[in-house]
Scaffold this active site. Sequence first.
Site, PDB file in Angstrom:
ATOM      1  N   ARG A   1     -10.058   3.166  10.858  1.00 45.57           N
ATOM      2  CA  ARG A   1     -10.883   3.648  11.968  1.00 45.57           C
ATOM      3  C   ARG A   1     -12.330   3.154  11.875  1.00 45.57           C
ATOM      4  NH1 ARG A   1      -9.730   9.874  11.331  1.00 45.57           N
ATOM      5  NH2 ARG A   1      -9.342   9.176   9.188  1.00 45.57           N
TER       6      ARG A   1
ATOM      7  N   GLY B   1     -12.395   9.181   7.528  1.00 48.20           N
ATOM      8  CA  GLY B   1     -12.945   9.984   8.603  1.00 48.20           C
ATOM      9  C   GLY B   1     -14.458   9.950   8.703  1.00 48.20           C
TER      10      GLY B   1
ATOM     11  N   TYR C   1      -1.445  10.049   8.648  1.00 48.00           N
ATOM     12  CA  TYR C   1      -1.598   8.612   8.905  1.00 48.00           C
ATOM     13  C   TYR C   1      -0.298   8.045   9.428  1.00 48.00           C
ATOM     14  CZ  TYR C   1      -3.834   4.081   8.220  1.00 48.00           C
ATOM     15  OH  TYR C   1      -4.412   2.844   8.418  1.00 48.00           O
TER      16      TYR C   1
ATOM     17  N   LYS D   1       0.837  -1.197   0.000  1.00 47.65           N
ATOM     18  CA  LYS D   1       0.000   0.000   0.000  1.00 47.65           C
ATOM     19  C   LYS D   1       0.873   1.248   0.000  1.00 47.65           C
ATOM     20  CE  LYS D   1      -2.237   2.976   3.091  1.00 47.65           C
ATOM     21  NZ  LYS D   1      -2.699   3.280   4.445  1.00 47.65           N
TER      22      LYS D   1
ATOM     23  N   SER E   1     -11.575  -0.937   2.545  1.00 52.31           N
ATOM     24  CA  SER E   1     -10.256  -1.056   3.164  1.00 52.31           C
ATOM     25  C   SER E   1     -10.243  -0.014   4.278  1.00 52.31           C
ATOM     26  CB  SER E   1      -9.137  -0.799   2.151  1.00 52.31           C
ATOM     27  OG  SER E   1      -7.870  -0.837   2.794  1.00 52.31           O
TER      28      SER E   1
END
Length: 388
Positions: free
Chosen positions: A329, A301, A388, A175, A326
């Site tokens: 949070r 978010g 991140y 990723k 994917s």
Amino acid sequence: MASATLLKSSFLPKKSDWGATRQAAAPKPVTVSMVVRAGAYDDELVKTAKTIASPGRGILAMDESNATCGKRLASIGLENTEANRQAYRTLLVTAPGLGQYISGAILFEETLYQSTVDGKKIVDILTEQKIVPGIKVDKGLVPLTGSNNESWCQGLDGLASREAAYYQQGARFAKWRTVVSIPNGPSELAVKEAAWGLARYAAISQDNGLVPIVEPEILLDGEHGIERTFEVAQKVWAEVFFYMAENNVTFEGILLKPSMVTPGAECKDRATPEQVADYTLKLLHRRIPPAVPGIMFLSGGQSEVEATQNLNAMNQGANPWHVSFSYARALQNTCLKTWGGQPENVKAAQDALLLRAKANSLAQLGKYTSDGEAAEAKEGMFVKNYVY
């Protein structure tokens, strides 16, 4: 190995054939050979991508950097120590039956080489659950000189050797997250830089046996409406696929991790799941080739429930790609709070994780309903200028 021979004719005579009258000899065709190496991992890449893009399953993103993981731990009163990170990651990967809903897990480098609190390799635990291990390979965002306070993603230097080592450790996909900011433009420079970096990363990853997840995140920051997001997303994905083609990336051996097309987080006009689905699917049909096996959306978010509702709305009809999730949070938020760092809460926390994983599994199949969802799962998680 495979080769492609390109024929070009040159109509310029040899210098020795030039005469005083400048009459050229008959043109002589010149053969130019260009060797294009077939990827040694092509079949494996396609198989891995299809495995991850399997019905009713998506990706658990647990690749937060140690610093970001520390912020999550701090939110429940824990110190950012390796032992605490290990305990939380152990909780996630050992949730019973997780592989029923999760097909891949993105790991941070520490986690890829880490063992559980019981001494078993995390990679082995995932494999036993039929979850494909993945790895975050970018080195984070830095300021982009010459732009409108925008950023670019670093990490191409030494990427090939790092990915070769990750493959040996058991990773099978990678990723790379870069971002595009609408309030800051986005500038032509930032969009092209994001697209080129993603394309180079994708090519290098495939060359080392890792399916690349291509993620140009269009940040939620801003007051703009959904039309503006749609406009920017079209531009970004056009550039990304142009440069991936330039870099000979095999589209059947990649996965995408796009943002959903939504209004900016500070926009007064909110969009329904049906509106988000309409704009997002229109974007995908205009920009994403059907050869791509899977579209694994990021939550960016959104609340846990909002991310699931939007995904469900996109799966109410047939799509040429596997349209899934994917999430980080949006899968972990309630789980983390339920755990609270207490050993006696591990099972309850795992149950919370499985509840969210199952909800998104149903959403991938277009069968989710929000009946009975807790109020906490509906709380937004947007963070301005999120790192991140």
